[in-house]
Design an enzyme around this catalytic site. Structure first.
Site, PDB file in Angstrom:
ATOM      1  N   ASP A  96      25.113  19.353 -26.766  1.00 40.40           N
ATOM      2  CA  ASP A  96      25.935  20.219 -27.627  1.00 40.40           C
ATOM      3  C   ASP A  96      26.867  21.007 -26.712  1.00 40.40           C
ATOM      4  OD1 ASP A  96      24.253  19.333 -29.651  1.00 40.40           O
ATOM      5  OD2 ASP A  96      24.006  21.323 -30.537  1.00 40.40           O
ATOM      6  N   LYS A 158      30.366  20.235 -34.813  1.00 45.18           N
ATOM      7  CA  LYS A 158      29.392  21.297 -35.033  1.00 45.18           C
ATOM      8  C   LYS A 158      30.145  22.600 -35.295  1.00 45.18           C
ATOM      9  CE  LYS A 158      25.518  23.699 -32.801  1.00 45.18           C
ATOM     10  NZ  LYS A 158      24.674  23.791 -31.579  1.00 45.18           N
ATOM     11  N   LYS A 187      27.399  18.977 -38.081  1.00 49.89           N
ATOM     12  CA  LYS A 187      26.223  19.820 -37.851  1.00 49.89           C
ATOM     13  C   LYS A 187      26.601  21.267 -38.130  1.00 49.89           C
ATOM     14  CE  LYS A 187      22.978  21.446 -34.322  1.00 49.89           C
ATOM     15  NZ  LYS A 187      22.493  21.317 -32.924  1.00 49.89           N
TER      16      LYS A 187
END
Length: 225
Positions: A96, A158, A187
């Site tokens: 991430d 995300k 996400k």
């Protein structure tokens, strides 16, 4: 088409995180316990605890996400790439990363794209979830940013680190989904505080949820009943 969520398999959608600056060893261990207990897909510690987490979970189905560029995204691309490589060497199976928010807000889009592509290349076959940090962006910036992330190789768009000043909303998820369609997954992180919100976000197109330790325990235990 409305998507229906299978609450009995909610863990398949949940990344349990311990990524605040003050996350202690105790919180890391709680994260691991929750991942095991509820069969969550992923554990996401800060970098210092990544190898420890990966060692404990090595015989579990859950993967470990390594976080890169938290929380500002402003590091040099070479440093982000090296961090991603080090985390992968220590057992992380997803990354991430935070995009360069300041460069994006300055409309230095080529810089942002090159930054992402550098980390994606360093990660090889490991999926990279790229963080927009939507709480700093306008709707138009969210649209453009989502497209930019996908074009730059993000496996997921995300929404946030959880460090930003405002929460991710259901409307934000809908806006990203409308923009990228099925070109990448989505996400949500930051602002998912209850099961009702999670279900609503799933229905409009969210694929994974990053939940802190306390929120994860609350939502996952509620889903069991």
């Amino acid at each position: 088409m409305k998507r229906n969520i299978d609450l009995s398999r909610l863990g398949d959608l949940v990344d349990v995180s311990a990524v605040k600056a003050d996350a202690t060893q105790g919180e890391i261990d709680e994260m691991i316990r929750i991942v095991r207990q509820y069969h969550c897909v992923c554990a996401a510690p800060m970098a210092w605890a990544a190898e420890y987490t990966a060692q404990i979970l090595k015989n579990e189905s859950a993967v470990v996400t390594g976080v890169v560029g938290f929380p500002s995204g402003a590091e040099l691309s070479i440093d982000k790439a090296m961090q991603a490589q080090h985390l992968i060497e220590r057992g992380c199976e997803e990354i991430d990363m935070v995009m360069n928010i300041g460069a994006f807000k300055s409309r230095k889009y080529e810089t942002v794209a090159e930054d992402i592509m550098t980390v994606v290349a360093a990660a090889g076959n490991i999926p990279v979830k790229v963080i927009l940090e939507v709480s700093y962006l306008t709707d138009d910036e969210i649209r453009y940013g989502s497209e930019l992330l996908v074009k730059s190789g993000a496996a997921y768009v995300k929404t946030g680190t959880g460090w930003g000043p405002k929460p991710t909303t259901i409307d934000t998820i809908g806006l990203i989904k409308e923009t990228i369609g099925d070109a990448a997954k989505i996400k949500a992180a930051g602002g998912v505080r209850d099961l009702a919100t999670l279900k609503a976000m799933y229905e409009v197109g969210c694929d994974r949820f990053g939940l802190g330790v306390r929120t994860a325990e609350k939502i996952l235990s509620e889903a069991k009943f």
